[in-house]
Design a protein around this motif. Structure first.
Motif, mmCIF file in Angstrom:
data_model
loop_
_atom_site.group_PDB
_atom_site.id
_atom_site.type_symbol
_atom_site.label_atom_id
_atom_site.label_comp_id
_atom_site.label_asym_id
_atom_site.label_seq_id
_atom_site.Cartn_x
_atom_site.Cartn_y
_atom_site.Cartn_z
ATOM 1 N N ILE A 264 0.843 -1.199 0.000
ATOM 2 C CA ILE A 264 0.000 0.000 0.000
ATOM 3 C C ILE A 264 0.879 1.250 0.000
ATOM 4 N N PHE A 265 1.953 1.213 0.766
ATOM 5 C CA PHE A 265 2.878 2.342 0.853
ATOM 6 C C PHE A 265 3.452 2.676 -0.527
ATOM 7 N N GLY A 266 3.870 1.643 -1.265
ATOM 8 C CA GLY A 266 4.413 1.857 -2.602
ATOM 9 C C GLY A 266 3.400 2.475 -3.547
ATOM 10 N N LEU A 267 2.162 2.009 -3.468
ATOM 11 C CA LEU A 267 1.104 2.560 -4.314
ATOM 12 C C LEU A 267 0.837 4.028 -3.999
ATOM 13 N N LEU A 268 0.808 4.361 -2.720
ATOM 14 C CA LEU A 268 0.522 5.736 -2.332
ATOM 15 C C LEU A 268 1.644 6.682 -2.753
ATOM 16 N N ILE A 269 2.898 6.204 -2.679
ATOM 17 C CA ILE A 269 4.027 7.027 -3.131
ATOM 18 C C ILE A 269 3.869 7.355 -4.610
ATOM 19 N N ALA A 270 3.554 6.324 -5.407
ATOM 20 C CA ALA A 270 3.389 6.542 -6.846
ATOM 21 C C ALA A 270 2.245 7.503 -7.131
ATOM 22 N N SER A 271 1.144 7.357 -6.393
ATOM 23 C CA SER A 271 -0.021 8.210 -6.618
ATOM 24 C C SER A 271 0.249 9.638 -6.191
ATOM 25 N N TYR A 272 0.977 9.804 -5.093
ATOM 26 C CA TYR A 272 1.213 11.143 -4.581
ATOM 27 C C TYR A 272 2.177 11.927 -5.463
ATOM 28 N N ASP A 273 3.164 11.237 -5.998
ATOM 29 C CA ASP A 273 4.240 11.952 -6.696
ATOM 30 C C ASP A 273 4.091 11.898 -8.211
ATOM 31 N N THR A 274 4.304 10.726 -8.810
ATOM 32 C CA THR A 274 4.446 10.669 -10.267
ATOM 33 C C THR A 274 3.142 10.911 -11.024
ATOM 34 N N THR A 275 2.014 10.359 -10.534
ATOM 35 C CA THR A 275 0.766 10.537 -11.289
ATOM 36 C C THR A 275 0.293 11.977 -11.248
ATOM 37 N N GLY A 276 0.347 12.592 -10.055
ATOM 38 C CA GLY A 276 -0.029 13.997 -9.951
ATOM 39 C C GLY A 276 0.869 14.880 -10.796
ATOM 40 N N THR A 277 2.153 14.560 -10.823
ATOM 41 C CA THR A 277 3.105 15.305 -11.639
ATOM 42 C C THR A 277 2.786 15.165 -13.126
ATOM 43 N N SER A 278 2.477 13.942 -13.551
ATOM 44 C CA SER A 278 2.165 13.699 -14.965
ATOM 45 C C SER A 278 0.955 14.513 -15.414
ATOM 46 N N ILE A 279 -0.080 14.535 -14.598
ATOM 47 C CA ILE A 279 -1.280 15.306 -14.951
ATOM 48 C C ILE A 279 -0.942 16.793 -15.050
ATOM 49 N N THR A 280 -0.129 17.289 -14.125
ATOM 50 C CA THR A 280 0.270 18.697 -14.157
ATOM 51 C C THR A 280 1.000 19.034 -15.441
ATOM 52 N N VAL A 281 1.920 18.166 -15.847
ATOM 53 C CA VAL A 281 2.687 18.393 -17.076
ATOM 54 C C VAL A 281 1.761 18.415 -18.291
#
Length: 459
Positions: A264-281
């Motif tokens: 769960i920790f790994g999933l939340l890290i990915a969701s918090y950082d990379t996915t939000g960043t990708s949408i912003t870009v």
């Protein structure tokens, strides 16, 4: 007597010197042909140059300077306290991606944890969550975007992607509980590529403390859910957390609490950082390039017009979003959410004539292919048509990695991004308030001012 003593002493020193020289030359002659490069400073190596290039807004500079100076195929450095071989180009990507468990294995610095994301993230399993994603995206835009003429996209998308992950993975809906998780996560990302020195006040120390807080909160939730499962009270939940706690692995044993917490920790890290960043870009490019926005808008409006009032998106709708996905791919080519990934050599092996010793760490990077004119003509131009058909050279477009360790969250990210694009472009026209806003890397790309966007409602 003194004469013989001095003669003996001189001869002893002479023969000892010869012996030491012999050992030195024998060691040199038998040493492997290591990749060219330098290790930099003791302990920290070239980590400061690596991080500094990223924070200056030009992360590829660290790679480009060394490929030009040493080798375009592989060079040596020292990052995060480790001897490191940086593999370059499509051939380097192919070698590492295809060498998993033969030459190399997955490795992450002590400041990073990467975990398998299980069957939950396969496309067929994710299809059932499309309506939930769509519903939450509509609610997010209505509550956090619509009331304002201007918004800062980056903090909003990070909050949204993290809240969605909490909802899908753990069925957490309370904004206060989500915020309780999000606050310590903000301390973790800057520690990913920091020098692993656990001294109070350093990015690594803050990341460690944030991780401890999150793990304790996760264990509390896991224990409560375990209790609910034993009492038969979780029948309607069936989220990832319940599945992990109830489904057996290949050996027939149930996952332990810490295993579940790690996943769960790994999933939340990915969701918090990379996915939000990708949408912003992606929003950045849609707001900067009106002709790209118009094509995405046309595609998404055709889908919107085919839906009944209030009807949520489904899998068939996602499959129609071909142009929007090409826009997403081109955004991640030019501004990838991650710079690359690490591996560890499990045996001595040779690449491009150089020996990589067992125990050395390796690093593949997006920057030796994504903007290489050999693979992407006119590489700085934003051109979604590059991704039409199957024309890409293998191992050149690698935002999700490749081989058996390709990012298992790719399909989850694809759904989340496309659903967000659909709701965004059918609701607003976008205009950048700061046209030349700088992008910095920490370690993911972040607009210096949060990407301030002026909204123009369409209805």
């Amino acid at each position: 007597m003194d004469f013989y003593y001095q003669l003996f002493l001189y001869l002893s020193i002479f023969y000892i010197s010869l012996y030491l020289l012999f050992l030195v030359f024998r060691k040199k002659s038998s040493s492997p042909n290591l990749p060219p490069g330098k290790k930099g400073w003791p302990i920290i190596g070239e980590s400061l140059d690596f991080v500094g290039a990223a924070k200056s807004g030009c992360p590829e500079k660290f790679i480009n300077d060394r490929t030009a100076k040493y080798s375009p195929e592989v060079f040596r450095t020292s990052l995060l306290g480790e001897d490191m071989a940086v593999f370059c180009g499509a051939s380097g990507n192919k070698f590492l991606f295809s060498g998993q468990d033969k030459y190399i294995t997955t490795w992450w610095p002590s400041s990073m944890k990467k975990l398998l994301l299980l069957e939950f993230l396969k496309p067929e399993a994710l299809q059932h969550y499309i309506p939930i994603m769509d519903s939450m995206t509509r609610e997010h835009l209505e509550s956090d975007w619509s009331p304002y003429k201007e918004v800062k996209v980056f903090p909003l998308t990070k909050n949204y992607t993290f809240a969605l992950a909490c909802r899908l993975f753990m069925n957490i809906k309370d904004p206060q509980v989500v915020s309780k998780f999000a606050d310590p996560f903000a301390r973790i990302a800057p520690g990913f590529t920091s020098v692993p020195i656990n001294i109070s006040g350093t990015p690594f120390s803050k990341a460690v403390e944030g991780g401890k807080v999150i793990r304790q909160e996760l264990l509390n939730i896991i224990r409560q859910r375990t209790k609910e499962i034993s009492e038969g009270k979780d029948a309607k939940l069936r989220d990832l957390l319940s599945r992990l706690l109830t489904e057996a692995d290949d050996d027939g044993s149930v996952y332990y609490e810490m295993d579940v917490s790690n996943k769960i920790f790994g999933l939340l890290i990915a969701s918090y950082d990379t996915t939000g960043t990708s949408i912003t870009v992606i929003v950045n490019y849609l707001a900067s390039l009106p002709h790209i926005y118009e094509k995405a808008y046309k595609e998404q409006m055709e889908i919107a017009k085919s839906k009944a009032a209030g009807e949520l998106l489904n899998w068939d709708d996602i499959r129609k979003m071909k142009y929007s996905w090409n826009v997403t791919c081109e955004s991640m080519r030019l501004t990838p959410p991650a710079q690359g990934a690490f591996r560890e050599a499990i045996t001595d092996f040779t690449f491009a004539g150089y020996t990589i010793p067992k125990g050395w760490k390796t690093f593949w990077t997006v920057y030796t292919t994504h903007k290489n004119p050999k693979y992407f003509p006119d590489p700085e131009k934003f051109d979604p048509s590059r991704f039409e058909g199957n024309g890409l050279t293998p191992f050149t477009y690698v935002p999700f990695g490749g081989g058996p360790r390709m990012c298992p969250g790719k399909e989850y990210a694809r759904l989340e991004i496309l659903i967000f694009i659909h709701n965004l472009v059918t609701k607003f026209k976008l205009e950048k308030v700061i046209p030349d806003e700088k992008i910095i890397y920490n370690p993911s790309p972040v607009p210096a001012n949060g990407l301030l966007i002026r909204l123009r409602p369409l209805n």
